[in-house]
Structure formats: C-alpha cells, structure tokens
Design a protein around this motif. Sequence first.
Motif, short mmCIF file in Angstrom:
data_model
loop_
_atom_site.label_atom_id
_atom_site.label_comp_id
_atom_site.label_asym_id
_atom_site.label_seq_id
_atom_site.Cartn_x
_atom_site.Cartn_y
_atom_site.Cartn_z
N LYS A 162 1.16 -1.13 -0.10
CA LYS A 162 -0.13 -0.24 -0.17
C LYS A 162 0.65 1.17 0.04
O LYS A 162 1.99 1.63 1.10
N CYS A 163 0.67 1.84 -1.12
CA CYS A 163 1.77 2.93 -1.56
C CYS A 163 0.85 4.78 -1.21
O CYS A 163 -0.61 4.44 -2.03
N PRO A 164 1.79 5.53 -0.42
CA PRO A 164 0.88 6.74 -1.20
C PRO A 164 0.30 6.92 -2.37
O PRO A 164 1.04 6.77 -3.46
N SER A 165 -0.63 7.78 -3.01
CA SER A 165 -1.65 8.08 -3.91
C SER A 165 -0.91 9.28 -5.12
O SER A 165 -0.75 9.70 -4.39
N ALA A 166 -0.54 8.65 -5.98
CA ALA A 166 0.28 9.17 -7.03
C ALA A 166 -0.78 10.72 -6.88
O ALA A 166 -0.53 11.43 -7.85
N SER A 167 -2.37 10.30 -6.97
CA SER A 167 -3.62 11.60 -8.10
C SER A 167 -3.09 12.23 -6.66
O SER A 167 -2.87 12.26 -5.14
N LYS A 168 -4.13 13.51 -6.72
CA LYS A 168 -3.63 14.89 -5.54
C LYS A 168 -4.96 14.74 -4.14
O LYS A 168 -4.61 15.24 -3.54
N SER A 169 -5.33 13.32 -4.62
CA SER A 169 -6.44 13.13 -3.20
C SER A 169 -5.23 12.25 -1.42
O SER A 169 -4.80 11.32 -1.89
N ALA A 170 -5.79 12.57 -0.78
CA ALA A 170 -4.42 12.25 -0.13
C ALA A 170 -5.63 10.89 0.84
O ALA A 170 -4.39 10.41 0.76
N LYS A 171 -6.87 10.70 0.53
CA LYS A 171 -7.19 9.74 1.44
C LYS A 171 -7.06 8.81 0.36
O LYS A 171 -7.42 7.64 1.37
N LEU A 172 -6.71 8.59 -0.65
CA LEU A 172 -6.67 7.76 -1.16
C LEU A 172 -5.52 6.91 -1.38
O LEU A 172 -4.33 7.30 -1.16
N ASN A 173 -5.06 5.69 -1.53
CA ASN A 173 -3.86 5.31 -1.32
C ASN A 173 -3.33 3.93 -2.85
O ASN A 173 -4.70 3.87 -2.91
N ASP A 174 -2.37 3.90 -3.36
CA ASP A 174 -2.68 2.46 -4.69
C ASP A 174 -1.83 1.62 -3.53
O ASP A 174 -1.13 1.64 -3.27
N VAL A 175 -2.52 0.01 -4.43
CA VAL A 175 -2.39 -0.72 -3.96
C VAL A 175 -1.09 -1.64 -5.17
O VAL A 175 -2.01 -1.29 -6.23
N TYR A 176 0.03 -1.87 -4.82
CA TYR A 176 1.06 -2.44 -5.82
C TYR A 176 1.19 -4.38 -5.82
O TYR A 176 0.88 -4.38 -4.44
N ILE A 177 0.76 -4.79 -7.13
CA ILE A 177 0.58 -6.66 -6.48
C ILE A 177 3.06 -6.98 -7.27
O ILE A 177 2.46 -6.72 -8.43
#
Length: 188
Positions: free
Chosen positions: A42-57
């Motif tokens: 679970k990584c901080p999102s590259a988008s501007k929204s601070a509430k979302l995270n990116d998930v990488y497999i």
Amino acid sequence: MAGLVQDCFSIGSTVVCTTCYNANIEGEVLAFDQQTKMLILKCPSASKSAKLNDVYIVNLAMCSDVQVKKEVCIVPEQPLSLNLQRLSTRARNQVEQKRLQLSALSAGASPEGQNLFMAIARTINQVTWSGPNIVVFKDVTITPPYKVDNVNCSSDQRQLSYVKKIVEKHENDQANTNQSTSADIAAN
C-alpha cells in the motif's frame, strides 16, 4: 534479489522494491505469499487525493533489489473474514452488467440508445435488443432516436406508461448532465 535479507515480510512493515525497470516502489506491506514471492504494498496515492492509496502487487522474482526500511514488531490483528456469498453476488452482478453493455454495443445502436438501454436495465431485468430497437417486458418497443415519443406498446398500457416514465427521467437526467457540463466548461 540482492537485498532480500529474509524470506518473509511482516504485515505493516515498510519495504522498498526496485523493479526490473529500475522503478522504486515504497510502501506498507499488506500481504506476502512466500510460495509465489508476491508482495502486496500500500503506497501513498500518486493522485492529488490524500485519502486514497495505490496498491501494488509486486512479483519479487522480477525485482533487482528489495530492502526493508522499517520492520514492524507487533503482531497485527487478524483481518476480518470475507463474506464470500456477497463477493460472489457482486461478481455475478458485474458479469451481468458487462454482458448487458456488450449486448448494447453489438446491437449497433447509437450511444444515446446504449445509454438508455443501460438506464432501463438498472431497474428492469426484462430488457433486450431487437436490431436497433430496445424491447422491454417483451411488449414495449423503443425505436431510434430513443425518445418518449418513440415508445410503443401493443397491449399493456401500464407497462407503456412505466417505460415512458423511465425514458422521460433518463432524458431529463441527460439534459441536466449536459447543462452542468456546459456550465463547467463556460466557467473555466
């Protein structure tokens, strides 16, 4: 994997992976499968929204370097069990939705007709295509250009009235969407 110190990653630890494309992925460990060497981060999102995270497999077999930046020593609490019946229902509904979209595309109808078809399918299960025409309840037919005036029925007036209301609501929703989009464009 030069930097892999251990065979297992603790959930909640922070890990940095260098992929075979020399991209660095840093994030919190959500899961790790030792047999397949797959790591979910679970990584901080590259988008501007601070509430979302990116998930990488991440496939660790395809990483040139893996480093643990911060090890978590506490044992995480057991994750909640999944409601498999609910997930199965969701998957079935999504497959059905995609099947309807595919049937709308294969009918060769205009985008307006496809949108109306999908709007009707959200509330009525008995909707199909007959060439470019939308058929609802096996009795009500909507012909191009898919307006309220193009709704016809041979027998049941209640069904005709109900479908006309759906078409009218869809037309109003489309008009409101178009107006708000035009207003947004004019404001910018």
